[in-house]
Design a protein around this motif. Structure first.
Motif, PDB file in Angstrom:
ATOM      1  N   LEU A 191       0.839  -1.190   0.000  1.00 30.93           N
ATOM      2  CA  LEU A 191       0.000   0.000   0.000  1.00 30.93           C
ATOM      3  C   LEU A 191       0.873   1.238   0.000  1.00 30.93           C
ATOM      4  N   LEU A 192       0.310   2.328  -0.497  1.00 33.14           N
ATOM      5  CA  LEU A 192       0.995   3.615  -0.575  1.00 33.14           C
ATOM      6  C   LEU A 192       0.093   4.692   0.007  1.00 33.14           C
ATOM      7  N   PHE A 193       0.681   5.541   0.844  1.00 31.33           N
ATOM      8  CA  PHE A 193      -0.022   6.718   1.339  1.00 31.33           C
ATOM      9  C   PHE A 193       0.254   7.857   0.362  1.00 31.33           C
ATOM     10  N   ALA A 194      -0.776   8.590  -0.017  1.00 31.03           N
ATOM     11  CA  ALA A 194      -0.618   9.662  -1.003  1.00 31.03           C
ATOM     12  C   ALA A 194      -1.363  10.900  -0.544  1.00 31.03           C
ATOM     13  N   GLN A 195      -0.771  12.055  -0.827  1.00 31.29           N
ATOM     14  CA  GLN A 195      -1.447  13.325  -0.557  1.00 31.29           C
ATOM     15  C   GLN A 195      -1.248  14.252  -1.750  1.00 31.29           C
ATOM     16  N   GLY A 196      -2.365  14.695  -2.310  1.00 38.75           N
ATOM     17  CA  GLY A 196      -2.336  15.561  -3.471  1.00 38.75           C
ATOM     18  C   GLY A 196      -3.179  14.973  -4.588  1.00 38.75           C
ATOM     19  N   ALA A 208       6.925  13.807  -4.948  1.00 38.57           N
ATOM     20  CA  ALA A 208       7.959  13.653  -3.929  1.00 38.57           C
ATOM     21  C   ALA A 208       7.731  12.335  -3.204  1.00 38.57           C
ATOM     22  N   VAL A 209       8.674  11.413  -3.345  1.00 35.36           N
ATOM     23  CA  VAL A 209       8.611  10.128  -2.646  1.00 35.36           C
ATOM     24  C   VAL A 209       9.436  10.269  -1.372  1.00 35.36           C
ATOM     25  N   LEU A 222       2.191  15.583  -5.936  1.00 36.17           N
ATOM     26  CA  LEU A 222       1.823  14.465  -5.080  1.00 36.17           C
ATOM     27  C   LEU A 222       2.954  14.133  -4.113  1.00 36.17           C
ATOM     28  N   LEU A 223       2.592  13.923  -2.852  1.00 36.00           N
ATOM     29  CA  LEU A 223       3.489  13.352  -1.858  1.00 36.00           C
ATOM     30  C   LEU A 223       3.152  11.867  -1.744  1.00 36.00           C
ATOM     31  N   LEU A 224       4.174  11.025  -1.687  1.00 39.43           N
ATOM     32  CA  LEU A 224       3.948   9.577  -1.724  1.00 39.43           C
ATOM     33  C   LEU A 224       4.866   8.903  -0.707  1.00 39.43           C
ATOM     34  N   SER A 225       4.326   7.941   0.036  1.00 38.83           N
ATOM     35  CA  SER A 225       5.135   7.194   0.997  1.00 38.83           C
ATOM     36  C   SER A 225       4.570   5.790   1.173  1.00 38.83           C
ATOM     37  N   GLU A 226       5.466   4.834   1.416  1.00 37.95           N
ATOM     38  CA  GLU A 226       5.021   3.477   1.741  1.00 37.95           C
ATOM     39  C   GLU A 226       5.024   3.247   3.244  1.00 37.95           C
ATOM     40  N   PHE A 277      15.455   5.609   3.597  1.00 35.67           N
ATOM     41  CA  PHE A 277      15.701   6.482   2.444  1.00 35.67           C
ATOM     42  C   PHE A 277      16.290   5.732   1.247  1.00 35.67           C
ATOM     43  N   PRO A 278      17.302   4.874   1.449  1.00 38.15           N
ATOM     44  CA  PRO A 278      17.737   4.064   0.293  1.00 38.15           C
ATOM     45  C   PRO A 278      16.625   3.161  -0.228  1.00 38.15           C
ATOM     46  N   LYS A 279      15.778   2.665   0.685  1.00 41.68           N
ATOM     47  CA  LYS A 279      14.691   1.777   0.262  1.00 41.68           C
ATOM     48  C   LYS A 279      13.679   2.520  -0.606  1.00 41.68           C
ATOM     49  N   ARG A 280      13.364   3.761  -0.243  1.00 40.49           N
ATOM     50  CA  ARG A 280      12.359   4.498  -1.030  1.00 40.49           C
ATOM     51  C   ARG A 280      12.883   4.854  -2.415  1.00 40.49           C
TER      52      ARG A 280
END
Length: 372
Positions: free
Chosen positions: A103-108, A174-175, A200-204, A216-219
């Motif tokens: 899953l991914l969290f997203a804003q925007g 931006a990841v 879009l801001l994106l994070s796992e 950070f290396p993983k993303r």
């Protein structure tokens, strides 16, 4: 997404020891996460090892608090999203990775993910003045050509790339390596808000995740996956940007590198990439042509000369600028070239620095900016 479904996905994400690969095996065997947690010990044991069976049969630590926080975050604004495997909005490019996030969290606005042309722009957190300018101008040029710029919101090249794309009125992704309820580095808080409004801001990572070094290396694999090509602006030989470039190659993406001074540590990573087959680029047009994308009106991706030589010098310190050349140089070397006394040389360098014509680098070095 209903709260019960959200809870099942979060529980799968947060269960200790269950990574993306194991989660996908469970989903393939049993269907949606809610079905996974309806299974007994014997059924789960066919798919995963005993220690993971025990973990799956118990709620993760602080699960209720995490569910409340995530549910409130999602309900707090219409531009907040949770993208899960199988969701039509989940970025298809990420499925090409070995371990796509479940899953991914997203804003925007999610429209940024639908952009047909995306380029990752990455580089040093401590770039030279020229590297910072290159990142901004390349990203602006790509944005003007209808390209969505992907980067990581870090200091240095990442931030400049996002700024350049926004200046062109283009979306940028931006990841990040934290939960989306945190901004790292803190000084990019305003930039993050502007990206969320126009890109879009994106994070796992779950909400509340602090800036942990391994994240950070993983993303970086997400950054590489989301770009059809990866442009490295500046990078040392041991840097996260080279990890992103390697991952891009493994996914069959093009890698581009901007050459720099042979004396600058920040350029050595780019030179190594070029020796390994990355495309040397001098303008955004080079990137567009290599990816076979028709260009629209693209501004030059390097700073244009501020005046014609026939017009005479624009700075009273023209001789000093000439002595600087375009490579990083020490104060002692400049004294040897110019014959100026230390106090006079330092005063002149300060004036040029305040005019934006010279940048001060780590190690007591100076370098002309792209405007000089």
């Amino acid at each position: 997404m209903e709260r019960e479904e959200l809870g099942a996905w979060l529980r799968l994400l947060l269960t200790p020891g269950v990574g993306n690969g194991t989660a996908r095996r469970l989903l393939a065997a049993f269907g949606p996460p809610a079905q996974v947690f309806r299974q007994g010990r014997d059924a789960l044991g066919v798919v995963v090892e005993p220690r993971l069976v025990d973990a799956l049969l118990h709620l993760p630590p602080d699960f209720d608090a995490q569910l409340d926080t995530t549910w409130s975050w999602l309900q707090g604004a219409s531009d907040r999203h949770l993208l899960v495997l199988g969701d039509p909005a989940y970025p298809a490019d990420c499925l090409q990775m070995e371990d796509p996030p479940i899953l991914l969290f997203a804003q925007g606005p999610l429209t940024a993910l639908a952009y047909p042309r995306r380029v990752a722009v990455v580089g040093s957190r401590n770039p030279s003045p020229q590297g910072l300018l290159n990142a901004r101008l390349f990203a602006r040029s790509l944005g003007q050509a209808g390209v969505c710029v992907v980067s990581g919101l870090a200091l240095g090249v990442d931030g400049a790339a996002h700024e350049g794309a926004l200046a062109a009125g283009a979306p940028t992704i931006a990841v990040v390596g934290t939960g989306l309820d945190r901004v790292y580095p803190a000084r990019h808080k305003d930039l993050a808000h502007r990206i969320a409004a126009a890109g879009l801001l994106l994070s796992e990572y779950p909400l509340g995740t602090p800036p942990l070094a391994p994240n950070f290396p993983k993303r970086n694999r997400l950054i590489a996956a989301l770009g059809q090509g990866t442009l490295v602006v500046e990078a040392a030989l041991q840097s996260g940007s080279l990890i992103t470039a390697r991952l891009a190659v493994e996914m069959g993406r093009e890698v581009f590198a901007i050459p720099g001074s042979i004396h600058a540590p920040q350029s050595r990573g780019c030179h190594a990439l070029i020796r390994q087959g990355a495309k040397l680029v001098e303008s955004a047009q080079d990137v567009l042509e290599d990816l076979r994308w028709p260009s629209q009106a693209v501004v030059p991706a390097v700073a244009p000369p501020p005046h014609d030589a026939a017009d005479g010098p624009r700075s009273p310190h023209a001789a000093l600028l000439a002595a600087l050349g375009h490579d990083p140089v020490s104060l002692d070397a400049l004294q040897a070239r110019t014959g100026l006394a230390t106090a006079a040389l330092q005063a002149a360098l300060l004036e040029l620095e305040l005019e934006g014509l010279v940048g001060r680098l780590p190690g007591g070095l100076f370098q002309r900016s792209g405007q000089a």
